[in-house]
Scaffold this active site. Structure first.
Site, PDB file in Angstrom:
ATOM      1  N   HIS A   1       0.120  -8.269   2.731  1.00 57.17           N
ATOM      2  CA  HIS A   1      -0.970  -9.012   2.429  1.00 57.17           C
ATOM      3  C   HIS A   1      -2.040  -8.778   3.760  1.00 57.17           C
ATOM      4  O   HIS A   1      -1.867  -8.238   4.883  1.00 57.17           O
ATOM      5  CB  HIS A   1      -0.461 -10.678   2.705  1.00 57.17           C
ATOM      6  CG  HIS A   1      -1.706 -11.696   2.574  1.00 57.17           C
ATOM      7  ND1 HIS A   1      -2.586 -12.100   3.198  1.00 57.17           N
ATOM      8  CD2 HIS A   1      -1.707 -12.164   1.329  1.00 57.17           C
ATOM      9  CE1 HIS A   1      -3.328 -12.923   2.373  1.00 57.17           C
ATOM     10  NE2 HIS A   1      -2.568 -13.171   1.351  1.00 57.17           N
TER      11      HIS A   1
ATOM     12  N   ASP B   1       3.252 -14.115  -4.332  1.00 57.88           N
ATOM     13  CA  ASP B   1       3.643 -13.736  -5.774  1.00 57.88           C
ATOM     14  C   ASP B   1       5.140 -13.068  -5.912  1.00 57.88           C
ATOM     15  O   ASP B   1       5.448 -13.009  -7.151  1.00 57.88           O
ATOM     16  CB  ASP B   1       2.701 -12.571  -6.188  1.00 57.88           C
ATOM     17  CG  ASP B   1       1.268 -13.295  -6.144  1.00 57.88           C
ATOM     18  OD1 ASP B   1       1.011 -14.291  -6.957  1.00 57.88           O
ATOM     19  OD2 ASP B   1       0.361 -12.241  -5.746  1.00 57.88           O
TER      20      ASP B   1
HETATM   21  N1  ACO Z   1       3.790  -1.631  -1.066  1.00 60.63           N
HETATM   22  C1  ACO Z   1       3.928  -0.208  -0.362  1.00 60.63           C
HETATM   23  N2  ACO Z   1       3.060   0.013   0.760  1.00 60.63           N
HETATM   24  C2  ACO Z   1       2.190  -1.099   0.821  1.00 60.63           C
HETATM   25  C3  ACO Z   1       2.400  -2.312   0.330  1.00 60.63           C
HETATM   26  C4  ACO Z   1       3.020  -2.477  -0.838  1.00 60.63           C
HETATM   27  N3  ACO Z   1       3.069  -3.650  -1.383  1.00 60.63           N
HETATM   28  N4  ACO Z   1       1.037  -2.967   0.672  1.00 60.63           N
HETATM   29  C5  ACO Z   1       0.440  -2.228   1.741  1.00 60.63           C
HETATM   30  N5  ACO Z   1       1.391  -0.986   1.814  1.00 60.63           N
HETATM   31  C6  ACO Z   1       0.982   0.153   2.934  1.00 60.63           C
HETATM   32  C7  ACO Z   1      -0.293   0.811   2.466  1.00 60.63           C
HETATM   33  O1  ACO Z   1       0.094   2.046   1.641  1.00 60.63           O
HETATM   34  C8  ACO Z   1      -0.739   1.229   3.866  1.00 60.63           C
HETATM   35  O2  ACO Z   1       0.107   2.482   4.452  1.00 60.63           O
HETATM   36  P1  ACO Z   1      -0.528   3.387   5.080  1.00 60.63           P
HETATM   37  O3  ACO Z   1      -1.069   2.665   6.837  1.00 60.63           O
HETATM   38  O4  ACO Z   1       0.381   4.506   5.449  1.00 60.63           O
HETATM   39  O5  ACO Z   1      -1.932   3.935   4.574  1.00 60.63           O
HETATM   40  C9  ACO Z   1      -0.489   0.049   4.759  1.00 60.63           C
HETATM   41  O6  ACO Z   1       0.591  -0.715   3.994  1.00 60.63           O
HETATM   42  C10 ACO Z   1      -1.725  -0.916   4.799  1.00 60.63           C
HETATM   43  O7  ACO Z   1      -2.139  -1.296   3.417  1.00 60.63           O
HETATM   44  P2  ACO Z   1      -3.529  -1.633   2.970  1.00 60.63           P
HETATM   45  O8  ACO Z   1      -3.565  -1.256   1.481  1.00 60.63           O
HETATM   46  O9  ACO Z   1      -4.423  -0.988   3.834  1.00 60.63           O
HETATM   47  O10 ACO Z   1      -3.461  -3.207   3.379  1.00 60.63           O
HETATM   48  P3  ACO Z   1      -4.548  -4.159   2.549  1.00 60.63           P
HETATM   49  O11 ACO Z   1      -4.765  -5.255   3.511  1.00 60.63           O
HETATM   50  O12 ACO Z   1      -5.892  -3.406   2.255  1.00 60.63           O
HETATM   51  O13 ACO Z   1      -4.192  -4.650   1.202  1.00 60.63           O
HETATM   52  C11 ACO Z   1      -2.626  -5.788  -0.369  1.00 60.63           C
HETATM   53  C12 ACO Z   1      -3.551  -5.904   0.966  1.00 60.63           C
HETATM   54  C13 ACO Z   1      -3.683  -5.318  -1.300  1.00 60.63           C
HETATM   55  C14 ACO Z   1      -2.008  -7.169  -0.463  1.00 60.63           C
HETATM   56  C15 ACO Z   1      -1.563  -4.696  -0.550  1.00 60.63           C
HETATM   57  O14 ACO Z   1      -0.580  -5.039   0.691  1.00 60.63           O
HETATM   58  C16 ACO Z   1      -0.982  -4.626  -1.670  1.00 60.63           C
HETATM   59  O15 ACO Z   1      -1.406  -3.984  -2.647  1.00 60.63           O
HETATM   60  N6  ACO Z   1      -0.034  -5.358  -2.023  1.00 60.63           N
HETATM   61  C17 ACO Z   1       0.817  -5.615  -3.260  1.00 60.63           C
HETATM   62  C18 ACO Z   1      -0.057  -6.104  -4.278  1.00 60.63           C
HETATM   63  C19 ACO Z   1       0.243  -7.634  -4.001  1.00 60.63           C
HETATM   64  O16 ACO Z   1       1.227  -8.011  -3.974  1.00 60.63           O
HETATM   65  N7  ACO Z   1      -1.001  -8.457  -3.954  1.00 60.63           N
HETATM   66  C20 ACO Z   1      -1.033 -10.106  -4.024  1.00 60.63           C
HETATM   67  C21 ACO Z   1      -1.453 -10.195  -2.432  1.00 60.63           C
HETATM   68  S1  ACO Z   1      -1.433 -12.043  -2.365  1.00 60.63           S
HETATM   69  C22 ACO Z   1      -2.586 -12.631  -3.305  1.00 60.63           C
HETATM   70  O17 ACO Z   1      -3.775 -12.215  -3.467  1.00 60.63           O
HETATM   71  C23 ACO Z   1      -2.431 -13.838  -3.500  1.00 60.63           C
END
Ligand code: ACO
Length: 441
Positions: free
Chosen positions: A306, A363
């Site tokens: 998140h 979720d």
């Molecule tokens: N699985 C694996 N790796 C992940 C995940 C995940 N679910 N989420 C983040 N990471 C990793 C990224 O690859 C990144 O790694 P790095 O530093 O090696 O490049 C690091 O964690 C940071 O991730 P970002 O994408 O920069 O985080 P951001 O804050 O931009 O994204 C998000 C947040 C979109 C929620 C992300 O965690 C994600 O894609 N999660 C999966 C989708 C999801 O569950 N969305 C619902 C969110 S809650 C809502 O909207 C109600």
């Protein structure tokens, strides 16, 4: 504490005021930065940008805290209902008995759609995604009342807000019925909000759906837990559209589109699809976790991570418990719940997830509850949208009532070509630059 930030640029020192919120969140006010210095700030994905001051929802992502109008989500989940919480979010205080009754009556009086709107549902192909139908139909619904097309009108706001909350549920149920070729079921005034939704989704003209209180409570809880979440992608979109003085329904329809994506409200659908795929492949989740850690796989553990929570999402804790309770009461054994629990257990011990502070979000378990209720997977983001409506409405109201509100208009750093000149068609050469391919479908 200093009330000014000092910025040194090109040999000059500038003072910038700081702002502190009621929960001691701090910001540097850069609203005059470009005038003073010629610089703007650059913040991809807005991770460090406060786009507004808001009095609706407080989140402390480090400590896993979520409060609506100051009240902890855990208290509301235990003691309140979605409709009472909707009132709290929109009007800023818990309703008195009389206020709650008036609000509830307004919802009942406004549940029905204009009869002509039914024909709009006919225009969609059989497998149209219900989020596409929902956003289109929210806009279409506004065309049936000229006062909805006008900008914010305080005298009519209560009616417009109630109509949106009530009708979004009717539209959602109608789009499901349409996608399954089933006859439309009208709302019944005897039912409360969530029971009425279940009735419109699952009753038949010849047989009413049996409304079980545990199912109503579980779905009502899902709505309540989604009711607001400060400046997330869809709410920020609603505020963006509202800032142009577009009407409430247009702003909410834009919110639905922003919510649809798999990184936001579409994640609940993506989680169950992921769990189904893992289960089908005979994996208990371990192989999937290994694949997720390999960035070249392009896989993410959906329902994890998140932007704001760097701790367990408090909503996920509540939903996980509710999921166990409902499946117990309904005596359902869902193998996807076992896969989800194993995934969570494995991820929470794995350095990849620990270092990045990735925890289950709202979720991760909500889809398993919805499956148990019989809600089809493509409706999951729609359920999220119904729940989020009070938050969008409250944010719309905040913008509309703020006499200092300005149109949202971020800037950019331009990285395209510098000055070029027009070349006549016969003198142009193929440079191999991007263009549609010959056989593009
Ligand atoms: N699985 C694996 N790796 C992940 C995940 C995940 N679910 N989420 C983040 N990471 C990793 C990224 O690859 C990144 O790694 P790095 O530093 O090696 O490049 C690091 O964690 C940071 O991730 P970002 O994408 O920069 O985080 P951001 O804050 O931009 O994204 C998000 C947040 C979109 C929620 C992300 O965690 C994600 O894609 N999660 C999966 C989708 C999801 O569950 N969305 C619902 C969110 S809650 C809502 O909207 C109600």
């Amino acid at each position: 504490m200093s009330t000014e930030a000092k910025l040194e640029l090109d040999g000059k020192v500038y003072s910038l005021p700081t702002v502190e919120g009621s929960e001691h969140e701090k910001a540097i006010d850069i609203s005059n930065l470009r005038n003073l210095t010629g610089y703007i700030t650059l913040d991809d994905g807005y991770a460090n940008t406060g786009s507004c001051k808001s009095a609706i929802t407080f989140i402390d992502g480090e400590r896993g805290i979520l409060r609506y109008r100051g009240i902890p989500i855990e208290e509301l989940a235990e003691k309140s209902t979605f409709i009472e919480t909707a009132f709290l979010i929109i009007y800023g205080h818990l309703p008195t008995r009389a206020e709650l009754k008036r609000f509830s009556d307004l919802l009942t009086e406004n549940a029905i759609l204009h009869e002509d709107l039914k024909y709009h549902f006919e225009g969609f192909p059989p497998h149209a995604h219900p989020m596409a139908i929902l956003s289109a139909m929210i806009n279409a619904a506004s065309c049936f009342d000229p006062t909805l097309m006008q900008r914010f009108d305080n005298g009519r706001f209560d009616l417009h807000a109630a109509r949106l909350i009530s009708q979004v549920r009717t539209i959602a149920a109608f789009s499901y019925r349409k996608s399954r070729g089933l006859p439309i079921i009208y709302p019944k005034s005897a039912y409360k909000y969530t029971a009425n939704f279940l009735h419109m989704m699952f009753s038949m003209p010849y047989e009413d759906y049996e409304i079980k209180p545990e199912v109503v409570r579980a779905l009502d809880l899902i709505f309540l837990l989604h009711a607001d979440h400060e400046q997330n992608c869809s709410t920020a979109t609603v505020r963006m559209v509202a800032s142009s003085q577009a009407n409430l329904f247009a702003s909410a329809a834009a919110g639905v589109c922003a919510l649809w994506g798999p990184l936001h409200g579409g994640a609940n659908q993506a989680v169950v699809e992921m769990l189904e795929e893992i289960h089908r492949s005979g994996d208990d989740g371990s192989r999937f976790i290994t694949a997720v850690k390999d960035k070249s796989s392009g896989k993410r553990l959906m329902g994890f991570g998140h932007r704001v929570y760097k701790n367990y999402d408090p909503r996920a804790k509540i939903i996980k418990q509710a999921c166990d309770n409902l499946l117990n009461v309904l005596q359902i054994s869902d193998p996807l719940l076992d896969v989800a629990k194993h995934l969570e257990e494995t991820a929470l011990k794995d350095p990849y997830f620990i270092e990045r502070k990735l925890y289950p979000n709202v979720d991760f378990y909500s889809g398993i509850i919805m499956r148990a209720i019989g809600i089809p997977i493509e409706m999951f983001p729609v359920i999220f949208a119904i729940g989020r409506m009070p938050g969008w409405i409250a944010n719309y109201k905040e913008i509309a009532e703020d006499p200092k509100s300005r149109i949202y208009r971020p800037r950019q750093i331009y990285i395209g070509p510098t000055l070029q000149h027009y070349v006549p068609l016969h003198q142009r050469k193929n440079t191999g630059a991007s263009a549609p391919k010959k056989n593009a479908a």
